[in-house]
Design an enzyme around this catalytic site. Structure first.
Site, PDB file in Angstrom:
ATOM      1  N   GLU A 120       0.828  -1.201   0.000  1.00 15.26           N
ATOM      2  CA  GLU A 120       0.000   0.000   0.000  1.00 15.26           C
ATOM      3  C   GLU A 120       0.869   1.260   0.000  1.00 15.26           C
ATOM      4  OE1 GLU A 120      -4.178  -1.261   1.812  1.00 15.26           O
ATOM      5  OE2 GLU A 120      -2.716  -0.895   3.392  1.00 15.26           O
ATOM      6  N   CYS A 133       3.401   8.631   1.078  1.00 15.14           N
ATOM      7  CA  CYS A 133       3.923   7.702   2.079  1.00 15.14           C
ATOM      8  C   CYS A 133       4.203   6.369   1.377  1.00 15.14           C
ATOM      9  CB  CYS A 133       2.882   7.553   3.197  1.00 15.14           C
ATOM     10  SG  CYS A 133       3.393   6.430   4.483  1.00 15.14           S
ATOM     11  N   CYS A 140       6.684  -6.936   7.437  1.00  9.92           N
ATOM     12  CA  CYS A 140       7.775  -6.387   8.255  1.00  9.92           C
ATOM     13  C   CYS A 140       8.301  -7.501   9.145  1.00  9.92           C
ATOM     14  CB  CYS A 140       7.242  -5.226   9.116  1.00  9.92           C
ATOM     15  SG  CYS A 140       8.537  -4.296   9.958  1.00  9.92           S
ATOM     16  N   CYS A 144       6.082  -4.532  16.168  1.00  7.75           N
ATOM     17  CA  CYS A 144       5.661  -3.494  17.120  1.00  7.75           C
ATOM     18  C   CYS A 144       4.199  -3.754  17.458  1.00  7.75           C
ATOM     19  CB  CYS A 144       5.851  -2.120  16.506  1.00  7.75           C
ATOM     20  SG  CYS A 144       7.570  -1.850  15.997  1.00  7.75           S
ATOM     21  N   CYS A 147       1.125  -1.899  15.790  1.00 13.06           N
ATOM     22  CA  CYS A 147       1.175  -1.623  14.340  1.00 13.06           C
ATOM     23  C   CYS A 147       0.576  -2.774  13.539  1.00 13.06           C
ATOM     24  CB  CYS A 147       2.629  -1.392  13.935  1.00 13.06           C
ATOM     25  SG  CYS A 147       2.847  -1.251  12.150  1.00 13.06           S
ATOM     26  N   GLY A 206       6.821  -1.716   6.310  1.00 14.89           N
ATOM     27  CA  GLY A 206       8.196  -2.198   6.372  1.00 14.89           C
ATOM     28  C   GLY A 206       9.157  -1.292   7.108  1.00 14.89           C
ATOM     29  N   GLU A 207      10.320  -1.859   7.415  1.00 14.34           N
ATOM     30  CA  GLU A 207      11.385  -1.117   8.090  1.00 14.34           C
ATOM     31  C   GLU A 207      12.443  -0.772   7.033  1.00 14.34           C
ATOM     32  OE1 GLU A 207      12.413   0.381  11.034  1.00 14.34           O
ATOM     33  OE2 GLU A 207      14.044   0.763   9.650  1.00 14.34           O
ATOM     34  N   SER A 238      11.732   7.048   8.060  1.00 11.42           N
ATOM     35  CA  SER A 238      11.390   6.729   9.455  1.00 11.42           C
ATOM     36  C   SER A 238      11.898   5.336   9.802  1.00 11.42           C
ATOM     37  CB  SER A 238       9.869   6.786   9.626  1.00 11.42           C
ATOM     38  OG  SER A 238       9.514   6.347  10.919  1.00 11.42           O
ATOM     39  N   HIS A 262       8.183   6.376  20.736  1.00 12.12           N
ATOM     40  CA  HIS A 262       6.981   5.798  21.352  1.00 12.12           C
ATOM     41  C   HIS A 262       7.056   5.474  22.838  1.00 12.12           C
ATOM     42  CE1 HIS A 262       5.669   5.761  17.287  1.00 12.12           C
ATOM     43  NE2 HIS A 262       6.247   4.639  16.931  1.00 12.12           N
ATOM     44  N   CYS A 380      -1.461   6.169   9.725  1.00  9.93           N
ATOM     45  CA  CYS A 380      -0.218   5.554  10.231  1.00  9.93           C
ATOM     46  C   CYS A 380      -0.508   4.239  10.914  1.00  9.93           C
ATOM     47  CB  CYS A 380       0.440   6.430  11.293  1.00  9.93           C
ATOM     48  SG  CYS A 380       0.814   8.063  10.780  1.00  9.93           S
TER      49      CYS A 380
HETATM   50  N1  SAH Z   1       8.966   0.825  10.076  1.00  8.36           N
HETATM   51  C1  SAH Z   1       9.225   2.204  10.126  1.00  8.36           C
HETATM   52  C2  SAH Z   1       8.400   2.961   9.123  1.00  8.36           C
HETATM   53  C3  SAH Z   1       6.908   2.931   9.378  1.00  8.36           C
HETATM   54  S1  SAH Z   1       6.482   4.539   9.774  1.00  8.36           S
HETATM   55  C4  SAH Z   1       9.009   2.714  11.520  1.00  8.36           C
HETATM   56  O1  SAH Z   1       8.482   1.981  12.327  1.00  8.36           O
HETATM   57  O2  SAH Z   1       9.432   3.835  11.796  1.00  8.36           O
HETATM   58  C5  SAH Z   1       4.933   4.437  10.419  1.00  8.36           C
HETATM   59  C6  SAH Z   1       4.840   5.229  11.725  1.00  8.36           C
HETATM   60  O3  SAH Z   1       3.531   4.995  12.258  1.00  8.36           O
HETATM   61  C7  SAH Z   1       5.831   4.708  12.762  1.00  8.36           C
HETATM   62  O4  SAH Z   1       6.232   5.742  13.620  1.00  8.36           O
HETATM   63  C8  SAH Z   1       4.971   3.737  13.517  1.00  8.36           C
HETATM   64  O5  SAH Z   1       5.489   3.463  14.778  1.00  8.36           O
HETATM   65  C9  SAH Z   1       3.652   4.457  13.566  1.00  8.36           C
HETATM   66  N2  SAH Z   1       2.516   3.573  13.815  1.00  8.36           N
HETATM   67  C10 SAH Z   1       2.457   2.238  13.659  1.00  8.36           C
HETATM   68  N3  SAH Z   1       1.231   1.772  14.001  1.00  8.36           N
HETATM   69  C11 SAH Z   1       0.517   2.859  14.372  1.00  8.36           C
HETATM   70  C12 SAH Z   1      -0.840   3.028  14.800  1.00  8.36           C
HETATM   71  N4  SAH Z   1      -1.667   1.989  14.883  1.00  8.36           N
HETATM   72  N5  SAH Z   1      -1.256   4.270  15.076  1.00  8.36           N
HETATM   73  C13 SAH Z   1      -0.424   5.330  14.930  1.00  8.36           C
HETATM   74  N6  SAH Z   1       0.847   5.228  14.521  1.00  8.36           N
HETATM   75  C14 SAH Z   1       1.320   3.999  14.252  1.00  8.36           C
HETATM   76 FE1  SF4 Z   2       7.238  -1.623  13.699  1.00  5.65          FE
HETATM   77 FE2  SF4 Z   2       7.442   0.065  11.616  1.00  5.65          FE
HETATM   78 FE3  SF4 Z   2       7.443  -2.615  11.215  1.00  5.65          FE
HETATM   79 FE4  SF4 Z   2       5.199  -1.388  12.001  1.00  5.65          FE
HETATM   80  S1  SF4 Z   2       6.273  -1.078  10.059  1.00  5.65           S
HETATM   81  S2  SF4 Z   2       6.054  -3.321  12.829  1.00  5.65           S
HETATM   82  S3  SF4 Z   2       5.998   0.235  13.330  1.00  5.65           S
HETATM   83  S4  SF4 Z   2       8.998  -1.396  12.333  1.00  5.65           S
END
Ligand code: SAH
Ligand code: SF4
Length: 401
Positions: A120, A133, A140, A144, A147, A206-207, A238, A262, A380
């Site tokens: 997406e 975005c 991933c 987390c 997420c 993804g990371e 990010s 976070h 997000c």
């Molecule tokens: N994997 C990378 C890039 C994803 S960025 C990272 O984790 O940074 C997406 C952002 O949205 C990250 O800061 C993530 O922690 C945050 N995020 C993930 N799940 C979320 C949710 N359910 N509500 C709000 N923010 C969220």
């Molecule tokens: Fe964590 Fe970012 Fe992967 Fe979601 S996309 S599981 S926030 S590292």
């Protein structure tokens, strides 16, 4: 997923598409080498690379036939050896707030027998900017706990071409290429800008730092004047905290950095962002202090998801400010976006306001991120696709690593 099904799928791939090298995502040097390997004279290669970049990234062409300054014979060589296909659009959704989300489907050109994967990509129009975005991986490896993407196992990394393919396809749909058609709802080009997409954030699925090489190649083309031509200050990557790759991101890619923080204590961050067990807060913040190019004009953004009764107390806010002291920083408070099966609740607005107030008083400006596109699951942390990783046996049977 059964092998029989996959082979059915493979037979649906048009034979002329098999085994062609994708051109999008190749650096100038790699493209020149690929052209030479296809029999294009080396002395021509540099000129051809410039022409191709211009057609692909500036004009958004998807057909060699339209490359009017390239002769017929060379066009044929290009068409025989290379692909400039874009991803397929599976769905395109528009939120009531104007946010758009695409589900894109990619086939793996190196392994055409593998089933395609889907990711997406989200476009967020605002009055002063239009942000795309972009996803870096299908699924991933990290988990987390708040997420949605984290519930999808890693299927595979996206190639540089697939990362850029999302940008090219979005630019086409938004009418950003010369002669393009803007969507009927209009109003997508921010005032004072010529394009709908003014910013890119690597904040999709993804990371990105676990797919460093491909993300680097893609972002160097995104920021190249002869490529997508966006300033590095308008590209933000990010990361959840892949500490060893943070320095190279600054020195080799040079884009803006965002950190998914976070939590302000290791015990809580170990649960919310489990990569913290590998690289705890102290190491993460040290990598931030050392981020190449860091200054008050180029600050790091710290993302902080607001989870009710988990990380939203006044004490957390004060500790946040204390932890970041001395780092040129912006703080982005993200109201938690729920998804089916999520175990958290968003902090109350009163709580978010109080938290923001403490952060504001410490000198950090306008920190709350307005949720966008929640109605189409584009906000997000809500992104996910149905793609699944094949079993090892099935992958081997299909000749893929
Ligand atoms: N994997 C990378 C890039 C994803 S960025 C990272 O984790 O940074 C997406 C952002 O949205 C990250 O800061 C993530 O922690 C945050 N995020 C993930 N799940 C979320 C949710 N359910 N509500 C709000 N923010 C969220
Ligand atoms: Fe964590 Fe970012 Fe992967 Fe979601 S996309 S599981 S926030 S590292």
């Amino acid at each position: 997923m059964s092998l029989a099904l996959d082979l059915d799928h493979a037979s649906a791939i048009r034979p002329e598409r098999r085994g062609k090298t994708p051109l999008v995502g190749l650096s100038r040097a790699d493209m020149a080498q690929a052209l030479a390997a296809a029999g294009i004279a080396e002395r021509e290669a540099r000129m051809r690379v410039s022409q191709l970049w211009n057609w692909l990234y500036h004009n958004g062409v998807t057909d060699f036939d339209r490359m009017s300054n390239i002769g017929k014979g060379t066009k044929q060589v290009l068409a025989d050896h290379f692909s400039i296909d874009r991803p397929e659009i599976v769905t395109e959704q528009v939120s009531v707030d104007g946010t758009r989300k695409w589900l894109f489907r990619f086939r793996d050109p190196a392994n055409p027998l593998l089933p395609p994967v889907e990711v997406e990509t989200v476009y967020i129009p605002e009055s002063d900017r239009g942000t795309l975005c972009v996803s870096s991986q299908v699924g991933c490896t990290l988990t987390c706990s708040f997420c949605h993407t984290g519930t999808q196992r890693l299927v595979r990394n996206l190639s540089a071409g697939e990362i850029l393919g999302q940008v090219l396809m979005a630019r086409e749909r938004l009418g950003d290429f010369p002669g393009g058609t803007r969507p009927a709802d209009g109003g997508l080009v921010p005032s004072g800008e010529t394009r709908a997409i003014t910013n890119i954030v690597m904040m999709g699925m993804g990371e990105p730092l676990y797919n460093y090489d491909n993300v680097k190649k893609a972002l160097l083309i995104a920021s190249d004047e002869a490529g997508i031509s966006l300033s590095k200050r308008r590209i933000t990557l990010s990361t959840s905290g892949v500490v060893p790759q943070i320095g190279p991101t600054g020195s080799e890619i040079g884009v803006m950095l965002a950190i998914s923080l976070h939590a302000v204590r290791d015990d809580l961050r170990d649960i919310l962002v489990p990569i913290n067990k590998k690289w705890p807060l102290r190491e993460l913040l040290q990598a931030c202090r050392d981020y190449p190019g860091l200054s008050n004009a180029r600050r790091i953004t710290f993302e902080y998801v607001m989870l009710r009764d988990i990380n939203d107390s006044d004490a957390d806010a004060r500790e946040l400010v204390r932890l970041l002291a001395g780092i040129p920083a912006k703080i982005n408070l993200i109201p938690f976006n729920p998804w089916p099966g999520s175990n958290y609740e968003c902090a109350t607005s009163a709580r978010i306001e109080k938290f923001a107030d403490i952060v504001n008083r410490a000198g950090y400006a306008s920190p709350v991120r307005t949720p966008r596109g929640r109605d189409i699951f584009a906000a997000c942390g809500q992104l996910k696709s149905e793609s699944e990783r094949l079993s090892k046996k099935d992958r081997e049977a299909l000749g893929a690593a």
